[in-house]
Structure formats: structure tokens, C-alpha cells
Design an enzyme around this catalytic site. Sequence first.
Site, PDB file in Angstrom:
ATOM      1  N   TYR A  98      -5.187   5.438   3.473  1.00  0.00           N
ATOM      2  CA  TYR A  98      -4.041   5.691   3.345  1.00  0.00           C
ATOM      3  C   TYR A  98      -3.364   3.727   3.102  1.00  0.00           C
ATOM      4  CZ  TYR A  98       0.414   4.974   4.714  1.00  0.00           C
ATOM      5  OH  TYR A  98       2.374   3.952   3.889  1.00  0.00           O
ATOM      6  N   GLU A 186       3.397   3.199  -3.210  1.00  0.00           N
ATOM      7  CA  GLU A 186       2.185   4.206  -1.714  1.00  0.00           C
ATOM      8  C   GLU A 186       1.482   4.985  -2.401  1.00  0.00           C
ATOM      9  OE1 GLU A 186       3.456   5.992   2.574  1.00  0.00           O
ATOM     10  OE2 GLU A 186       3.868   7.619   1.433  1.00  0.00           O
TER      11      GLU A 186
END
Length: 375
Positions: A98, A186
Site C-alpha cells: 500500500y 494512492e
Amino acid sequence: MKLYEYEAKKIFEMEGIPVPKGEKIEDADPDAFNRYEKIVLKSQVLSGGRGKAGGIKFPETVAEFQKNVNELLGSKIKDFEVKSLLVEEKLDIDQELYCGITISRADGKVVVMVSSEGGVDIEQVAKESPGKIISEKIDIRKGLPIHKVIDMARKIGIREKKELEVANILVKLYSIFRKYDAETAEINPLVITKDDRIVAADAKLDIYDEALFRHPEFKREDEFFTELEREARRYGLGYVEMDGNIGVIGNGAGLNIATLDILRFYGGNPANFLEVSGRTYMLAGKALEIVLKNAKVKIVMGNFFGSISRCDVIAQGITNAIKEGKVTVPLIVAMRGNGAEEGRKILKKAGIEVYEDDKVAAKKVIGILGHAEGN
Ligand code: GDP
Ligand code: MN
């Protein structure tokens, strides 16, 4: 404003972050399937969590591909209608990381986050094993130094040559975040493939609305408007369509909201919000016309508080619309403030019921509706 995954990925690619080979599709043409060895099919909606919601498929044959495309297009994923899909080469995943950059609500600083637990819902990771997310606050005057992100990559267990690759992707993500005035940038998951490539399998870019004027290429507000909302905007009228049957016109956003509240309080169901004010207050007639184009409208309530926008000018606009035969349902008006006395006279002369107190007007509206419905 959120970008679609395919839009964000185009930007990522331009800025040097590796993304899977892919294309946006809007039909089940098998060519798209045949161009790749193995594919992933991804619903393009402005929401995450598509995987769990059934919006991501891995068809293995043309028939399956066509079935999936036809099922997904027009369906709803997380309350959004699927209008297009992204076809991509399917990655052989070894590890899902992530990477995210956002603004901390607590102190307004930019935060860079990485985790070895990508793919899944990052909020869940934050709740259940916060130690697995490494985050750093950034001084935007200094930017994001490479040694800092190398250190972050190490902390989540990335080693050797990959440290630098992950760090480089974070630096690029940060430069995208700044260049595009993002609130959030992101990559979840950032995939390490079995053949050792690092690829952004998902991409999220949310641009700060107040900075959109600096990015005119992303303007697409039209997409979410109804036809009447679009027409109203052409005249500079703030109009929002709702699902009731009482048309509403008022000068000022606050007064409009108050009018909706009053009508609901007495058991009514408004059909819209329409603000005539400032330079548009002379457009009361046009406003009325737009409100009445919604076939659900059975009655209209106008609520005006005269200030710079004078009530008598508004009344004149309404009267003109009546004279032109545009008003096809009952109209009840409340008026006070600048020019109200004169305005009420003008309206009465045109045969319109007009009051000073908007609560009285609202009750009247509900009464007429109830009568029409035989209650
Ligand atoms: P989201 O659910 O909206 O965040 O959509 P993502 O693009 O993040 O996809 C969700 C999940 O689908 C990922 O975490 C992966 O597990 C899986 N996925 C997406 N793309 C691929 C791919 O190319 N190959 C494989 N094997 N899995 C994928
Ligand atoms: Mn994702």
C-alpha cells in the site's frame, strides 16, 4: 474531484509510475480481450472496494469476457452506475503493498504512508494492526527526500534493489500529489509480480475541488447533472432537482433551504431547490419556467426576502411569465423585505396569492395539494 482509475493511471504512467497495459472499453468487443494474454476487467466507478462488491472480474474465455462485460455495464457497484470498464493485463501477484499520500485532518500536514498489507481495506489494517502502516509527515517546503522513503520501504520489509524502486514510486506519487493539487493520491495495491516487476494495480487521485480551476482538463461536472440542472446552469441559476411535487423558488441559498424545511415540516415534498439571487434575480420568470418543466411539479412556492434583489423586480419577472402563459400550476408566494410591498401589489394584480409570512404560504401550499389529492 475524484478521478476514475483509468484517468489516474494515465497520469501515473505519464509521470513514470509503471501501470499495467490496458484500455477503457464501453462494449463487449472481443478484440479487447484478444489483445492480452490474461485479463482483469475492472468497473470504472468513483469508489474503492470494487473487488469485494463484485466489480472486478477475471474472465478466461471470450464468452466469459462478454458475459462479464454485459453484466457489469449498466449495473450498480457501490451505488454508482458502471458506464465503462478497464481491461488490463492480469498481473501474477507475489506481494501487495500500500502507498498513499493525503492531508492529515489533525494538523493539515501532508502524510506519506506505506504498508506491506496492501490490497485489502487500509482502514481495517489501521484499526487492527496499526504497526503495519509506516507514516511520515512532510514539510512541503522541503519536499520528500529519497532517503526518507528508502527508510520507509525498509521498515515494511522491502529489501535490496526493490527498496530503491518502491522509494522512487513514492517520490513520483508525491510529485503527482503536488502537481495535480491532490487531496489524496494512492496506490492500493502496489503489486510486486512473480516475475519481479513493481506495478500500480490500482490508482486513486482525488483533486482538491478549490484547485480545479488550475486543471481545466478535468472539468466534468456536467456528467452528474440532470437535463434541467444543465439548462439552469446555462442561465447561472442554482437549481437542484429532487423527487417531490412542490416546485420551489427563493432568493438566496439559505432561504431556499429554509423553504424546503418549512414545506417538509408541514408534510410536503419539494421537487427542487432554485436560487435566484445577485445578478440572476431578474431571471425569476426563467426560473419559474425551469421549475415547471419538471412534470412532477403540481404547485410552486416562491419565497423571497428582498435585499439587493428587490421583491418588486422578482414580482415583475413572475408576472411576465404568467402573461406569457408559462405558469400552468397554482403558485403561492411569500414576500418581505426590500420592495416587498410593491411586489405583493404587482402579484395580487396578476391574480397570485401572496403572503408576508412564509409559514402561512407553506401551509396554504400543503392545503391546496391535500385538496387536489382528495385528502
Ligand atoms: P478496489 O477493490 O476498488 O480497490 O480495486 P483494486 O483494483 O484494488 O482490485 C482489488 C483486488 O483485486 C486487488 O487487491 C487484487 O487482489 C485483485 N486484483 C486486481 N488486479 C489484479 C490483477 O491484475 N491480478 C490479480 N491476480 N489480482 C488483481
Ligand atoms: Mn484498490
